[in-house]
Design a protein around this motif. Sequence first.
Motif, short mmCIF file in Angstrom:
data_model
loop_
_atom_site.label_atom_id
_atom_site.label_comp_id
_atom_site.label_asym_id
_atom_site.label_seq_id
_atom_site.Cartn_x
_atom_site.Cartn_y
_atom_site.Cartn_z
N MET A 1 0.83 -1.21 0.00
CA MET A 1 0.00 0.00 0.00
C MET A 1 0.87 1.26 0.00
O MET A 1 1.92 1.32 0.62
N CYS A 2 0.42 2.27 -0.72
CA CYS A 2 1.11 3.55 -0.78
C CYS A 2 1.14 4.20 0.60
O CYS A 2 0.10 4.34 1.25
N HIS A 3 2.31 4.58 1.06
CA HIS A 3 2.43 5.17 2.40
C HIS A 3 1.98 6.63 2.42
O HIS A 3 1.82 7.22 3.49
N GLN A 4 1.76 7.22 1.23
CA GLN A 4 1.32 8.62 1.17
C GLN A 4 -0.19 8.76 1.33
O GLN A 4 -0.67 9.62 2.05
N CYS A 5 -0.95 7.86 0.64
CA CYS A 5 -2.41 7.98 0.69
C CYS A 5 -3.08 6.81 1.40
O CYS A 5 -4.24 6.91 1.81
N PRO B 1 -2.41 0.15 -3.85
CA PRO B 1 -1.04 -0.36 -3.98
C PRO B 1 -0.19 0.66 -4.74
O PRO B 1 -0.67 1.35 -5.64
N LYS B 2 1.07 0.73 -4.37
CA LYS B 2 1.97 1.70 -4.99
C LYS B 2 2.59 1.12 -6.26
O LYS B 2 3.68 0.56 -6.25
N SER B 3 1.90 1.27 -7.37
CA SER B 3 2.40 0.87 -8.69
C SER B 3 3.13 2.07 -9.30
O SER B 3 3.13 3.17 -8.75
N SER B 4 3.72 1.88 -10.47
CA SER B 4 4.37 2.99 -11.17
C SER B 4 3.37 4.09 -11.48
O SER B 4 3.64 5.28 -11.26
N LEU B 5 2.20 3.69 -11.98
CA LEU B 5 1.18 4.68 -12.32
C LEU B 5 0.72 5.44 -11.08
O LEU B 5 0.57 6.66 -11.11
N HIS B 6 0.52 4.71 -9.99
CA HIS B 6 0.05 5.36 -8.77
C HIS B 6 1.11 6.32 -8.22
O HIS B 6 0.79 7.45 -7.84
N ALA B 7 2.35 5.87 -8.18
CA ALA B 7 3.42 6.68 -7.59
C ALA B 7 3.71 7.95 -8.38
O ALA B 7 4.09 8.97 -7.81
N LEU B 8 3.50 7.89 -9.71
CA LEU B 8 3.90 9.01 -10.56
C LEU B 8 2.74 9.85 -11.09
O LEU B 8 2.97 10.94 -11.62
N TRP B 9 1.51 9.34 -10.93
CA TRP B 9 0.37 10.06 -11.51
C TRP B 9 -0.88 10.08 -10.64
O TRP B 9 -1.48 11.12 -10.43
N ASP B 10 -1.27 8.92 -10.13
CA ASP B 10 -2.62 8.78 -9.59
C ASP B 10 -2.75 9.04 -8.10
O ASP B 10 -3.87 9.21 -7.61
N ILE C 1 -0.01 13.75 -4.95
CA ILE C 1 0.78 14.45 -5.97
C ILE C 1 -0.05 15.00 -7.13
O ILE C 1 0.50 15.57 -8.07
N ARG C 2 -1.36 14.86 -7.07
CA ARG C 2 -2.19 15.27 -8.21
C ARG C 2 -2.05 16.76 -8.51
O ARG C 2 -2.22 17.18 -9.66
N GLN C 3 -1.76 17.57 -7.50
CA GLN C 3 -1.62 19.01 -7.72
C GLN C 3 -0.51 19.34 -8.72
O GLN C 3 -0.56 20.35 -9.41
N VAL C 4 0.49 18.46 -8.81
CA VAL C 4 1.62 18.69 -9.71
C VAL C 4 1.18 18.71 -11.17
O VAL C 4 1.74 19.43 -12.00
N TRP C 5 0.16 17.91 -11.49
CA TRP C 5 -0.25 17.73 -12.88
C TRP C 5 -1.36 18.67 -13.34
O TRP C 5 -1.67 18.72 -14.54
N GLY D 1 10.16 10.93 -4.20
CA GLY D 1 9.58 9.84 -3.41
C GLY D 1 10.65 9.03 -2.69
O GLY D 1 10.47 8.62 -1.54
N ASN D 2 11.77 8.80 -3.37
CA ASN D 2 12.87 8.06 -2.74
C ASN D 2 13.45 8.83 -1.57
O ASN D 2 13.82 8.25 -0.53
#
Length: 248
Positions: free
Chosen positions: A34-38, A42-51, A55-59, A104-105
């Motif tokens: 599970m994503c530790h931010q939300c 699950p923390k997939s590539s799509l989730h970590a970088l977009w969804d 972090i949605r404010q970035v986009w 994120g790292n």
Amino acid sequence: MCWGKIKHFMQKACTNALLTKENLKKRKIIDEDMCHQCSTQPKSSLHALWDCASIRQVWVADFHWINRHLASNGTFENLLDLVLEKPHMLELFAVITWFLWSRGNKVRLKQDVLPLNRVVFEAKRYLSLHKLVRMTKLQLSRSAGMKWRLPNRIGYKTNFDGAMFHDTGEAGLGIVIQNHEGEVIAALSEKIPQPSLVTLLELLAARQGNFVDDILAKRARFCSSLTVSMESVPLDISTFVSADKHIS
């Protein structure tokens, strides 16, 4: 510049080869994905970088035109296909995702991180500098026989140039003063309101610039005020001082 690293990172993201928590769980390295931010997915590539909601404010500003529902129900590679509907946005997208992954790292390692509201600005700055370096290398290769000339032993040479930033309504000035050995006595980089056409034409008519002042002018985009260096130039400009020297 780390452009090669960004391309490699994008390839790994598209092939689901990033070391996300989802992939680490699949490899039985960790038990929880599970994503530790939300803490919602699950923390997939799509989730970590977009969804991820964190972090949605970035986009929002530059990629609001992407159908978020459609993107969220696919893979990172599917998201990239949507970005490619506007190919000119691809480089910015790649740099932002790389910044987010690096951030994120650092969060995981409890290191100091770039605030989310600065990510897009810094990504655009990085991209502008990368493009500037590419253009400068091209100019240098095309002008191999057109070197800067040293002044006489009792004089100094002043070169100046300007750059227009049409997206912000501003302009940059770059000035460099060098002695008869090509050493920098002083360098200036300043951002100013965009001048009128008449003023611009007068500057172009008087222009006697070299590559160093051209870069200083373009570098002014990232200055908040007047920047003056005595007996030196900023470290990232020093390479071009050597390239401009020509001892006859």
